[in-house]
Design an enzyme around this catalytic site. Sequence first.
Site, mmCIF file in Angstrom:
data_model
loop_
_atom_site.group_PDB
_atom_site.id
_atom_site.type_symbol
_atom_site.label_atom_id
_atom_site.label_comp_id
_atom_site.label_asym_id
_atom_site.label_seq_id
_atom_site.Cartn_x
_atom_site.Cartn_y
_atom_site.Cartn_z
ATOM 1 C CB CYS A 173 44.162 39.320 34.290
ATOM 2 S SG CYS A 173 44.694 38.715 35.914
ATOM 3 C CB CYS A 227 45.749 41.265 39.261
ATOM 4 S SG CYS A 227 46.447 39.676 38.748
ATOM 5 C CB SER A 228 46.989 43.700 35.300
ATOM 6 O OG SER A 228 48.122 43.753 36.163
ATOM 7 C CB CYS A 229 47.896 37.653 34.618
ATOM 8 S SG CYS A 229 48.077 37.352 36.395
#
Length: 236
Positions: A123, A126-128
């Site tokens: 991602c 961000c951190s999906c």
Amino acid sequence: MADHDHDHDHDRTVKPMVDEVTDFEVLEIALRELCIEKGIFTAEEHRRFTEFAEQIGPTPAARLVARSWLDPEFRALAIAEPMTASKEVGVDWLEPTGFGTPSDFTAFEILVDTPTVHHVIVCALCSCYPRPILGNSPEWYRTPNYRRRLVRYPRQVLSEFGLYLGEDIEIRVQDSNQKHRFMVMPMRPENTDGWTEDQLTEIVTRDCLIGVALPRAGVTTNVVVATRPAVHPVGE
């Protein structure tokens, strides 16, 4: 004497581990309390979901891959209808809230490796991450070092995880986002003929499902992968 004792006790007071609450923590507290106040969920439901989220791990996803290696019909189902296949290994993406993890997915796709194509997920913003089936993302997945460099130097970053791929293998970097979640279905390794689903499940590690490792006979989730320093650090 009383003043002296008071000063002495004051000096011994244990300071908090964190001097101040971060902006993100303030936002989380405010949003959580507002949702509870508005009746969107109760404090008990929040506690139950938090505990549920903490215990999720990648084993169901590993079993999904192992079953796909053994059963061509299930493999076809996993590729065409991954949400349905997830239920077959015990993952209902709507549990335990009845509406799923907030902003966790709109669509879920399983990326299938071939002898000439290798997939890896990231991602970049961000951190999906597909938490309902893989659990919480590893710390390194959320770092700028991984997020920014993988899209620029995928072959090098994979080598830093100990995964060396030949130039004849195409590396496809799949960027997760708020609308899409992904996991990788790696190829079945050699020397696993006759293995049961349980045996195959054990060698499909979390890193294999992200795409930074390949399943190998004798390598389980307990193995610590050797890494090497980055040639192109995040600042470049």
